[in-house]
Design a protein around this motif. Structure first.
Motif, PDB file in Angstrom:
ATOM      1  N   GLU A   1      10.876   6.572   5.054  1.00  0.00           N
ATOM      2  CA  GLU A   1      10.241   6.168   6.311  1.00  0.00           C
ATOM      3  C   GLU A   1      10.632   4.750   6.710  1.00  0.00           C
ATOM      4  N   VAL A   2      10.724   3.858   5.744  1.00  0.00           N
ATOM      5  CA  VAL A   2      11.001   2.445   6.028  1.00  0.00           C
ATOM      6  C   VAL A   2      12.487   2.185   6.249  1.00  0.00           C
TER       7      VAL A   2
ATOM      8  N   ASN B   1      14.050  -1.759  -3.951  1.00  0.00           N
ATOM      9  CA  ASN B   1      13.141  -0.615  -3.987  1.00  0.00           C
ATOM     10  C   ASN B   1      13.778   0.620  -4.593  1.00  0.00           C
TER      11      ASN B   1
ATOM     12  N   ARG C   1       4.553   8.986  -3.868  1.00  0.00           N
ATOM     13  CA  ARG C   1       4.401   8.187  -2.646  1.00  0.00           C
ATOM     14  C   ARG C   1       5.690   7.436  -2.269  1.00  0.00           C
TER      15      ARG C   1
ATOM     16  N   GLY D   1       0.795  -1.221   0.000  1.00  0.00           N
ATOM     17  CA  GLY D   1       0.000   0.000   0.000  1.00  0.00           C
ATOM     18  C   GLY D   1       0.828   1.272   0.000  1.00  0.00           C
ATOM     19  N   ASN D   2       2.052   1.197   0.531  1.00  0.00           N
ATOM     20  CA  ASN D   2       2.914   2.385   0.568  1.00  0.00           C
ATOM     21  C   ASN D   2       3.695   2.581  -0.732  1.00  0.00           C
ATOM     22  N   GLY D   3       3.472   1.695  -1.709  1.00  0.00           N
ATOM     23  CA  GLY D   3       4.130   1.823  -3.003  1.00  0.00           C
ATOM     24  C   GLY D   3       5.421   1.053  -3.141  1.00  0.00           C
TER      25      GLY D   3
ATOM     26  N   SER E   1       7.823   6.887   1.435  1.00  0.00           N
ATOM     27  CA  SER E   1       7.754   5.543   2.014  1.00  0.00           C
ATOM     28  C   SER E   1       9.145   4.947   2.162  1.00  0.00           C
TER      29      SER E   1
END
Length: 320
Positions: free
Chosen positions: A165-166, A128, A158, A92-94, A162
């Motif tokens: 943040e991750v 990622n 997005r 959901g966070n891309g 993300s």
């Protein structure tokens, strides 16, 4: 091939590999029988985008890309968006998820028996970074071709938030390696360097400088980058012993020279004094080649080196 001006060979390679795309995956290696190729990596598909970026950097042949590579890249993105095989899907966070506890889908793929030595399933940092780079490149190409994007454009807004943040670890100013089971692995590994060496980066300037500094302090050797910091309890400084012991050290501190490329790209992006960075990198490479080219295989570069000095060459002696 593109750096050397051998465009015909480079195009043939990209076209040939592209014909083997299956459900968004490209082969990790080709089998001798020509039939049972290995589709067991998530990064091969994403590196394809980078290879096409390099081709355009040196040749600017957009029509060739549109005719032969654009369809392959669209298939890869669509498959990843809808959920490819090997537990590859978009959260959901891309961010891009891949694999499970029993798989090895990244380049750190050593196994002892059926057990991964370096479990890297879930959300991995370089996958990622490659994912974001691929999507940004697709936006560029779609605009050039006047075509619709095969993914929601808001993903591009997005993903950087993300990603930071991750993976970003403010305490230490670097990127963690893998987010799995709601936990970030804080191991200091070279995979984080791709978050800024690729053409498109999800990091801000301060974070980019932190990553280069951390990699330079913990992983840089005269012969390449270590795969794990020597300060880590899991670090293995020597690649030796039987197959199980060697595989246990393969990505646990062993030095890989191919990582000097992305490290150099990252340095040239973040260092304020570009000329000084260029001189530093050239001298680093010259020292490496002077010290090594007559040691393991004449005129050849070894696959790997010990993590500990004097960094004895190991593995395939003619990797390049």
């Amino acid at each position: 091939t593109f750096c050397r001006g051998d465009f015909d060979a480079g195009l043939a390679i990209l076209e040939g590999i592209g014909r083997h795309e299956r459900k968004g995956l490209l082969p990790n290696f080709f089998s001798p029988d020509g039939r049972n190729h290995a589709y067991n990596s998530v990064d091969a598909s994403l590196w394809y985008f980078w290879a096409v970026q390099q081709m355009l950097h040196y040749s600017d042949n957009l029509e060739k890309v549109r005719a032969t590579m654009w369809p392959v890249m669209k298939n890869i993105i669509k498959s990843f968006m809808t959920g490819a095989i090997l537990n590859i899907y978009i959260a959901g966070n891309g961010l891009l998820h891949a694999g499970n506890a029993h798989t090895n889908l990244t380049w750190m793929d050593a196994r002892v028996g059926d057990i991964p030595v370096t479990p890297r399933w879930g959300f991995t940092v370089e996958i990622n970074a490659l994912w974001y780079n691929a999507l940004c490149f697709m936006r560029e190409l779609a605009a050039s071709f006047g075509e619709k994007l095969p993914f929601p454009e808001e993903l591009l807004q997005r993903i950087p938030a993300s990603f930071q943040e991750v993976f970003w670890m403010e305490n230490g100013a670097y990127l963690g390696d893998v987010f799995s089971n709601n936990t970030l692995d804080p191991a200091i590994r070279p995979n984080q360097i791709f978050a800024l060496s690729l053409p498109f980066s999800p990091l801000d300037a301060r974070q980019a400088r932190g990553v280069v500094k951390k990699v330079e302090e913990h992983l840089l050797t005269p012969f390449g980058l270590r795969t794990l910091s020597p300060t880590d309890a899991a670090y293995r400084g020597h690649y030796e012993g039987d197959a199980a012991k060697r595989d246990g050290a393969y990505h646990q501190g062993t030095v890989w020279p191919w990582l000097l490329g992305p490290f150099g790209e990252a340095c040239l992006k973040v260092k304020e004094d570009k000329e000084q960075a260029r001189i530093f990198l050239l001298e680093h490479l010259r020292f490496f080649l002077r010290q090594h080219l007559g040691v393991a295989g004449l005129g050849c570069i070894s696959e790997i080196f010990d993590g500990d000095p004097p960094h004895k060459p190991r593995g395939c002696f003619a990797q390049a």
